[in-house]
Design an enzyme around this catalytic site. Structure first.
Site, PDB file in Angstrom:
ATOM      1  N   ASP A 145       0.835  -1.205   0.000  1.00 43.48           N
ATOM      2  CA  ASP A 145       0.000   0.000   0.000  1.00 43.48           C
ATOM      3  C   ASP A 145       0.872   1.259   0.000  1.00 43.48           C
ATOM      4  O   ASP A 145       1.648   1.491   0.936  1.00 43.48           O
ATOM      5  CB  ASP A 145      -0.884  -0.068   1.268  1.00 43.48           C
ATOM      6  CG  ASP A 145      -2.012   0.937   1.264  1.00 43.48           C
ATOM      7  OD1 ASP A 145      -2.061   1.787   0.363  1.00 43.48           O
ATOM      8  OD2 ASP A 145      -2.852   0.864   2.190  1.00 43.48           O
ATOM      9  N   GLY A 184      -5.162   3.639  -7.803  1.00 42.55           N
ATOM     10  CA  GLY A 184      -5.426   3.865  -9.223  1.00 42.55           C
ATOM     11  C   GLY A 184      -4.648   5.016  -9.839  1.00 42.55           C
ATOM     12  O   GLY A 184      -4.921   5.415 -10.969  1.00 42.55           O
ATOM     13  N   ASP A 205     -10.430   4.517  -1.364  1.00 39.79           N
ATOM     14  CA  ASP A 205     -11.070   3.527  -0.497  1.00 39.79           C
ATOM     15  C   ASP A 205     -12.591   3.503  -0.630  1.00 39.79           C
ATOM     16  O   ASP A 205     -13.249   4.544  -0.730  1.00 39.79           O
ATOM     17  CB  ASP A 205     -10.731   3.814   0.967  1.00 39.79           C
ATOM     18  CG  ASP A 205      -9.266   3.489   1.274  1.00 39.79           C
ATOM     19  OD1 ASP A 205      -8.487   3.278   0.326  1.00 39.79           O
ATOM     20  OD2 ASP A 205      -8.923   3.449   2.461  1.00 39.79           O
TER      21      ASP A 205
HETATM   22  C1  GLA Z   1      -5.366   2.498   2.749  1.00 38.53           C
HETATM   23  C2  GLA Z   1      -5.903   1.364   1.894  1.00 38.53           C
HETATM   24  C3  GLA Z   1      -6.953   0.598   2.672  1.00 38.53           C
HETATM   25  C4  GLA Z   1      -6.355   0.068   3.961  1.00 38.53           C
HETATM   26  C5  GLA Z   1      -5.761   1.207   4.768  1.00 38.53           C
HETATM   27  C6  GLA Z   1      -4.985   0.707   5.973  1.00 38.53           C
HETATM   28  O1  GLA Z   1      -6.333   3.456   2.999  1.00 38.53           O
HETATM   29  O2  GLA Z   1      -6.428   1.847   0.698  1.00 38.53           O
HETATM   30  O3  GLA Z   1      -7.451  -0.474   1.898  1.00 38.53           O
HETATM   31  O4  GLA Z   1      -5.369  -0.880   3.660  1.00 38.53           O
HETATM   32  O5  GLA Z   1      -4.863   1.982   3.984  1.00 38.53           O
HETATM   33  O6  GLA Z   1      -4.374   1.735   6.689  1.00 38.53           O
END
Ligand code: GLA
Length: 379
Positions: A145, A184, A205
């Site tokens: 991430d 994205g 998200d």
């Molecule tokens: C980001 C990701 C989420 C999740 C959070 C965790 O926002 O997009 O899917 O993994 O981090 O902190």
């Protein structure tokens, strides 16, 4: 003989294939992820409970396989730089073994930045070490991430940053699902496969609200040419059962995600869900659309204001069709068979209901409730 086998394998491997992407995620990954319900409160026991539930409530039979720990498992590094879990995860190896003993697989989470999105230890400067650690613990899936990587890299470096972890994973020699999460940016669908990604988030998200879920889901149109076996667009994890949407809205969520050949990662508390939620998650004819061997992502074939028709061609020659009503009151929605290249009499089956509806000429119309959906198969 062995050399010949190796030669045949190499000839058959697609360009860019590597130890990371060989043989994993041939259909969109299915499982559970801790984030949408537990967020940073997740503990090893929550993960065990999720595995217990999947193994015993029919989800495993329906195809749910990966039990994924998201953010907030990390502790500090030891004097040799090795990442240690925090006190909520006292024994990572034992947890992995527990999940494996249920016949399931397990996933972990990190960031290429110094910190994860929730401020825990990231993999920056420790990529090789972390990849090896995940493999040593026995993990089968890594979600990587972007988060604070934004502070130490340029967005133009995303490909090399993701490739660095891909190479580190490949060097361990063990296949692992590599899930890219960078919301994205930088048209990731165009290069996700080249950096070994098996799936990549295409959006920010999701949240447990109809507006957010539907904007994300219905906006996926146009990305279908980038998805296929081993490499999927990921419109984010499921919110089914988390309580913020009604039954019709969760039906839209599931129907759309399966038409999109999206990864199906349940995001609710599996130990406490209602039978209604379990039914939404495990309907076999609905799941079969997502997991279809042809691996084609569906697309919008017709739209009239808030009424949309989406179609996904299937391996057996049939076509899965979603009739959606994003509007604020019930409406009839029509699929015209010419919009999906079909003529003459066709057979229509309702997939949620497991019910043959009969033969139709030209079109099929049905009433769809506010925010609801009907998923049919046409043959
Ligand atoms: C980001 C990701 C989420 C999740 C959070 C965790 O926002 O997009 O899917 O993994 O981090 O902190």
């Amino acid at each position: 003989m062995k050399i010949f086998t190796l030669f045949v394998f190499l000839m058959a491997a697609p360009v860019g294939a590597s130890a990371v992407d060989s043989g994993v995620a041939t259909t969109p990954p299915m499982g559970w992820n801790s984030w949408n319900h537990f967020a940073c409160k997740v503990t090893a026991n929550d993960v065990r409970s999720a595995a217990d539930a999947i193994a015993s409530n029919g989800m495993k039979d329906a195809g749910y396989t990966y039990v994924n720990i998201d953010d907030c498992w990390q502790g500090t590094r030891d004097e040799r730089g090795r990442i240690r879990p925090n006190q909520k995860f006292p024994d990572m190896k034992a947890l992995v073994d527990y999940v494996h003993a249920k016949g399931l697989k397990i996933g972990i989470y990190s960031s290429p930045g110094p910190k994860t999105c929730a401020g825990y230890e990231g993999s920056y400067g420790h990529e090789e070490q972390d990849a090896q650690q995940y493999i040593d613990w026995g993990f089968d899936y890594l979600k990587y991430d972007w988060c604070s990587a934004e502070k130490v890299y340029q967005r133009s470096q995303m490909q090399e940053v993701y490739n660095k972890m891909h190479d580190a994973l490949a060097r361990t020699g063990r296949p692992i699902v590599f899930s890219l999460c960078q919301y994205g940016f930088a048209r990731v669908w165009q290069w996700g496969t080249a950096v070994g990604g098996n799936l990549w988030r295409t959006t920010g998200d999701i949240s447990d609200h109809f507006d957010r879920m539907s904007v994300i889901g219905f906006d996926q149109n146009g990305l279908e040419s980038f998805a296929g076996p081993g490499h999927w667009n990921d419109p984010d994890m499921l919110e089914v059962g988390n309580g913020g949407m009604n039954h019709d809205e969760y039906t839209t969520h599931m129907s759309l995600w399966v038409l999109l050949a999206a990864p199906l990662l349940a995001g609710n508390d599996l130990a406490k869900m209602t039978p209604e939620t379990l039914d939404l998650l495990t309907n076999k004819e609905v799941i079969a659309v997502d997991q279809d061997a042809k691996g084609v992502q569906g697309r919008r074939v017709a739209q009239e204001g808030p009424l949309e028709v989406w179609a996904k061609p299937l391996a057996d020659g049939g076509i899965a069709v979603g009739l959606f009503n994003r509007g604020e009151s019930a409406n009839p929605v029509t699929i015209r068979f010419q919009d999906i290249g079909m003529q003459g009499a066709v057979k229509v089956r309702n997939l949620w209901m497991h019910k043959d509806l009969g033969s139709f000429n030209g079109s099929y119309t049905t009433e769809i409730p506010r925010h609801g959906a009907v998923l049919i198969k046409i043959q």
